[in-house]
Design an enzyme around this catalytic site. Structure first.
Site, mmCIF file in Angstrom:
data_model
loop_
_atom_site.group_PDB
_atom_site.id
_atom_site.type_symbol
_atom_site.label_atom_id
_atom_site.label_comp_id
_atom_site.label_asym_id
_atom_site.label_seq_id
_atom_site.Cartn_x
_atom_site.Cartn_y
_atom_site.Cartn_z
ATOM 1 N N TYR A 1 -13.963 7.847 -12.500
ATOM 2 C CA TYR A 1 -13.932 6.584 -11.443
ATOM 3 C C TYR A 1 -14.482 5.483 -12.266
ATOM 4 C CZ TYR A 1 -14.928 3.555 -7.663
ATOM 5 O OH TYR A 1 -14.915 2.456 -6.809
ATOM 6 N N ASN B 1 -17.979 11.524 1.355
ATOM 7 C CA ASN B 1 -18.837 11.500 0.260
ATOM 8 C C ASN B 1 -19.845 10.455 0.301
ATOM 9 O OD1 ASN B 1 -17.015 13.199 -1.726
ATOM 10 N ND2 ASN B 1 -15.619 11.364 -1.480
ATOM 11 N N ASP C 1 0.803 -1.155 -0.002
ATOM 12 C CA ASP C 1 0.135 -0.177 0.038
ATOM 13 C C ASP C 1 0.978 1.417 -0.040
ATOM 14 O OD1 ASP C 1 -1.950 2.041 0.820
ATOM 15 O OD2 ASP C 1 -3.315 0.462 1.350
ATOM 16 N N LYS D 1 -13.034 1.777 -13.582
ATOM 17 C CA LYS D 1 -13.599 0.261 -13.242
ATOM 18 C C LYS D 1 -13.774 -0.504 -14.489
ATOM 19 C CE LYS D 1 -12.604 0.358 -8.800
ATOM 20 N NZ LYS D 1 -11.480 -0.298 -8.129
ATOM 21 N N TYR E 1 -18.875 -4.685 -6.183
ATOM 22 C CA TYR E 1 -19.443 -4.407 -4.775
ATOM 23 C C TYR E 1 -20.698 -3.387 -4.828
ATOM 24 C CZ TYR E 1 -14.466 -5.191 -3.351
ATOM 25 O OH TYR E 1 -13.259 -5.594 -3.208
ATOM 26 N N SER F 1 -1.850 6.314 0.617
ATOM 27 C CA SER F 1 -2.437 7.651 0.071
ATOM 28 C C SER F 1 -3.826 7.979 0.732
ATOM 29 C CB SER F 1 -2.371 7.602 -1.415
ATOM 30 O OG SER F 1 -3.279 6.535 -2.178
ATOM 31 N N SER G 1 -17.093 -2.489 -9.214
ATOM 32 C CA SER G 1 -18.029 -1.748 -8.398
ATOM 33 C C SER G 1 -19.280 -1.981 -8.946
ATOM 34 C CB SER G 1 -17.781 -0.530 -8.071
ATOM 35 O OG SER G 1 -18.747 0.424 -7.861
ATOM 36 N N GLY H 1 -25.458 13.249 -11.073
ATOM 37 C CA GLY H 1 -24.814 11.951 -11.488
ATOM 38 C C GLY H 1 -25.764 10.706 -10.562
HETATM 39 P P1 NAD Z 1 -9.691 2.743 0.362
HETATM 40 O O1 NAD Z 1 -9.303 4.066 0.134
HETATM 41 O O2 NAD Z 1 -9.849 2.722 2.003
HETATM 42 O O3 NAD Z 1 -8.700 1.615 0.230
HETATM 43 C C1 NAD Z 1 -7.841 1.703 -1.053
HETATM 44 C C2 NAD Z 1 -6.375 1.496 -0.498
HETATM 45 O O4 NAD Z 1 -5.547 1.548 -1.572
HETATM 46 C C3 NAD Z 1 -5.796 2.584 0.483
HETATM 47 O O5 NAD Z 1 -5.162 2.023 1.512
HETATM 48 C C4 NAD Z 1 -4.681 3.465 -0.396
HETATM 49 O O6 NAD Z 1 -3.701 4.005 0.100
HETATM 50 C C5 NAD Z 1 -4.297 2.504 -1.587
HETATM 51 N N1 NAD Z 1 -3.856 2.888 -2.849
HETATM 52 C C6 NAD Z 1 -4.649 3.792 -3.688
HETATM 53 N N2 NAD Z 1 -3.796 4.030 -4.736
HETATM 54 C C7 NAD Z 1 -2.582 2.966 -4.453
HETATM 55 C C8 NAD Z 1 -1.381 2.728 -5.435
HETATM 56 N N3 NAD Z 1 -1.138 3.617 -6.463
HETATM 57 N N4 NAD Z 1 -0.470 2.000 -4.859
HETATM 58 C C9 NAD Z 1 -0.575 1.255 -3.642
HETATM 59 N N5 NAD Z 1 -1.917 1.486 -3.019
HETATM 60 C C10 NAD Z 1 -2.627 2.205 -3.478
HETATM 61 O O7 NAD Z 1 -11.016 2.160 -0.218
HETATM 62 P P2 NAD Z 1 -11.935 0.895 -0.067
HETATM 63 O O8 NAD Z 1 -13.181 1.569 0.229
HETATM 64 O O9 NAD Z 1 -11.238 0.146 0.846
HETATM 65 O O10 NAD Z 1 -11.941 0.425 -1.397
HETATM 66 C C11 NAD Z 1 -11.232 -0.709 -2.071
HETATM 67 C C12 NAD Z 1 -11.455 -0.925 -3.559
HETATM 68 O O11 NAD Z 1 -12.817 -1.168 -3.781
HETATM 69 C C13 NAD Z 1 -11.074 0.233 -4.469
HETATM 70 O O12 NAD Z 1 -10.557 -0.297 -5.651
HETATM 71 C C14 NAD Z 1 -12.617 1.048 -4.733
HETATM 72 O O13 NAD Z 1 -12.567 1.511 -5.918
HETATM 73 C C15 NAD Z 1 -13.130 -0.384 -4.767
HETATM 74 N N6 NAD Z 1 -14.649 -0.176 -4.362
HETATM 75 C C16 NAD Z 1 -14.924 0.424 -3.056
HETATM 76 C C17 NAD Z 1 -16.514 0.908 -2.766
HETATM 77 C C18 NAD Z 1 -16.730 1.605 -1.533
HETATM 78 O O14 NAD Z 1 -17.689 2.179 -1.416
HETATM 79 N N7 NAD Z 1 -15.790 1.879 -0.538
HETATM 80 C C19 NAD Z 1 -17.490 0.555 -3.594
HETATM 81 C C20 NAD Z 1 -17.106 -0.227 -4.981
HETATM 82 C C21 NAD Z 1 -15.745 -0.641 -5.328
HETATM 83 N N1 UDP Z 2 -26.354 10.680 0.034
HETATM 84 C C1 UDP Z 2 -27.233 11.655 0.475
HETATM 85 N N2 UDP Z 2 -26.156 12.361 1.408
HETATM 86 C C2 UDP Z 2 -24.900 12.537 1.388
HETATM 87 C C3 UDP Z 2 -24.329 11.191 0.792
HETATM 88 C C4 UDP Z 2 -25.231 10.263 -0.007
HETATM 89 O O1 UDP Z 2 -28.439 11.786 0.505
HETATM 90 O O2 UDP Z 2 -24.290 13.112 2.143
HETATM 91 C C5 UDP Z 2 -27.332 9.403 -0.867
HETATM 92 C C6 UDP Z 2 -26.932 9.588 -2.497
HETATM 93 O O3 UDP Z 2 -27.703 10.621 -3.123
HETATM 94 C C7 UDP Z 2 -27.532 7.826 -2.508
HETATM 95 C C8 UDP Z 2 -27.329 7.406 -1.149
HETATM 96 O O4 UDP Z 2 -27.047 8.177 -0.140
HETATM 97 O O5 UDP Z 2 -28.779 8.170 -3.046
HETATM 98 C C9 UDP Z 2 -25.705 6.389 -1.234
HETATM 99 O O6 UDP Z 2 -24.965 7.400 -1.618
HETATM 100 P P1 UDP Z 2 -23.187 7.015 -1.595
HETATM 101 O O7 UDP Z 2 -22.533 8.046 -1.871
HETATM 102 O O8 UDP Z 2 -22.929 6.502 -0.145
HETATM 103 O O9 UDP Z 2 -23.252 5.751 -2.569
HETATM 104 P P2 UDP Z 2 -23.258 5.776 -4.037
HETATM 105 O O10 UDP Z 2 -23.773 6.972 -4.575
HETATM 106 O O11 UDP Z 2 -22.080 5.430 -4.571
HETATM 107 O O12 UDP Z 2 -24.277 4.629 -4.380
#
Ligand code: NAD
Ligand code: UDP
Length: 339
Positions: free
Chosen positions: A149, A198, A32, A153, A177, A35, A125, A294
């Site tokens: 983003y 966010n 890791d 993916k 996910y 960042s 995702s 969006g």
């Molecule tokens: P997170 O930011 O907590 O974890 C990502 C990790 O990757 C962090 O520890 C960061 O320091 C590390 N990282 C980023 N860029 C890097 C690089 N270039 N080299 C090495 N390390 C790096 O995010 P998370 O919520 O644990 O998400 C993990 C993965 O799942 C991500 O790819 C994210 O896009 C995907 N994902 C997350 C969600 C969500 O809602 N959390 C939903 C769908 C997909």
């Molecule tokens: N949302 C909201 N207020 C916030 C953050 C999110 O009402 O401060 C709403 C957003 O519009 C969506 C849901 O919560 O309907 C989930 O949003 P999130 O950003 O957690 O996930 P994603 O948009 O990626 O599904």
């Protein structure tokens, strides 16, 4: 015993997965660049499991560092979490997102190919479904993206599919996910967003703990039962266990499969606010705000494929999700920073 390499292992989902892997008897190596995370998350995973993790600091875009990593450690499979994930930021910094997520994944795969490690679990995702025409969403639904983003993916999914097409001895799962929330039951590890969250759940938690005054509910005029957006929230421990199952599946199978990790149940923003305040007996002031550009109205998974292929299904309830989010937030109001 060989290691499972977790790129981004210190992050929110990576740290929970590290714990489940250790508990299942695997050895874990985290790579890791911190960042968006800190080593403290992994220290706590070590305390919780009573086992140690090999922690290497490095960037997945650094080919030499990856070569060194694979030459110094025997690695049998990679769970690839490393990536940037803030949708809004990705629209401001598209090159940074494509470089980190897409170029980083290409570099990782190039080195894996070189050293002959060809088992990969990728963090995809539900965003790859764009604004899906029908719910629940099956894996076969058309894919699209509306921001860099999501595009990153989607591009990675295409790249990985092309790679398996060309070299069928790879084994990959694209885990899509839905909305990960909650924290480990201990309250020791959880989501620690930088700055203003966010996502809905960390925002609700920060309002409840008094760090923010009120939640803006983004729109109450969607075509949903109460007008607010509906999502498939999934407990992060269930999600983490899905990765253990995916690795076990890859021990037996080559090829590539996209698999939804969701519960199959949708809750609205107001459902989440009500559950959080009722279950935890804490106030969550909110006001209705304009829609967030969006955002889509409704998104929830068809989760059957995960059950069929991996023998996995979500087990935690909405009450568990809000209880565990609150335990983490109230015990760690400043996340890992105070540690
Ligand atoms: P997170 O930011 O907590 O974890 C990502 C990790 O990757 C962090 O520890 C960061 O320091 C590390 N990282 C980023 N860029 C890097 C690089 N270039 N080299 C090495 N390390 C790096 O995010 P998370 O919520 O644990 O998400 C993990 C993965 O799942 C991500 O790819 C994210 O896009 C995907 N994902 C997350 C969600 C969500 O809602 N959390 C939903 C769908 C997909
Ligand atoms: N949302 C909201 N207020 C916030 C953050 C999110 O009402 O401060 C709403 C957003 O519009 C969506 C849901 O919560 O309907 C989930 O949003 P999130 O950003 O957690 O996930 P994603 O948009 O990626 O599904």
């Amino acid at each position: 015993m060989p290691y499972i390499l977790l790129t981004g292992g210190a992050g929110y989902i990576g740290s929970h997965t590290a714990l489940e892997l250790l508990n299942a008897g695997y050895q874990v190596l985290s790579f890791d660049n911190y960042s968006n995370s800190s080593t403290e998350a992994l220290n706590r995973v070590e305390q919780l499991s009573g086992k140690s993790i090999v922690k290497v600091t490095g960037d997945i875009r650094d080919e030499a560092a990856l070569r060194q990593l694979f030459s110094e450690h025997q690695i049998s499979a990679v769970v690839h979490f490393a990536g940037l994930k803030a949708v809004g930021e990705s629209t401001q910094l598209p090159l940074h997102y494509y470089d980190n997520n897409v170029a980083g994944t290409v570099t990782l795969c190039r080195v894996m190919r070189e050293v002959g490690v060809k088992k990969l679990v990728f963090s995809s995702s539900a965003t790859v479904y764009g604004d899906a025409k029908q719910v629940p969403i099956p894996e076969s639904a058309p894919r699209s993206a509306t921001n860099p983003y999501g595009q990153s993916k989607l591009m990675i999914e295409y790249i990985l599919q092309d790679l398996v097409q060309a070299e069928p001895d790879w084994g990959m799962t694209l885990l899509r996910y839905f909305n990960p929330v909650g924290a480990h039951h201990s309250g020791q590890i959880g989501e620690d967003p930088n700055g203003i969250p966010n996502n809905l759940m960390p925002f609700i938690s920060q309002v409840a703990v008094g760090k923010r005054s009120s939640l803006s509910v983004f729109g109450n005029d969607y075509p949903t039962p109460d007008g607010t957006g509906v999502r498939d929230y999934i407990h992060v421990v269930d999600l983490a266990r899905g990765h253990v199952k995916a690795l076990q599946y890859l021990e037996q199978h080559n090829g590539i499969e996209a698999i939804n990790l969701g519960t199959g149940v949708g809750y609205s923003v107001l459902d989440m606010v009500k559950a959080f305040s009722t279950v935890n007996q804490v106030a969550v002031p909110y006001q209705i705000a304009p829609r967030r550009p969006g955002d889509i109205a409704v998104c929830y998974a068809q989760p059957d494929k995960a059950k069929r292929l991996l023998g996995w299904q979500a087990e935690h309830s909405l009450d568990d999700m809000v209880k565990d989010s609150w335990r983490w937030q109230s015990q760690n109001p400043d996340g890992y920073k105070q540690a």
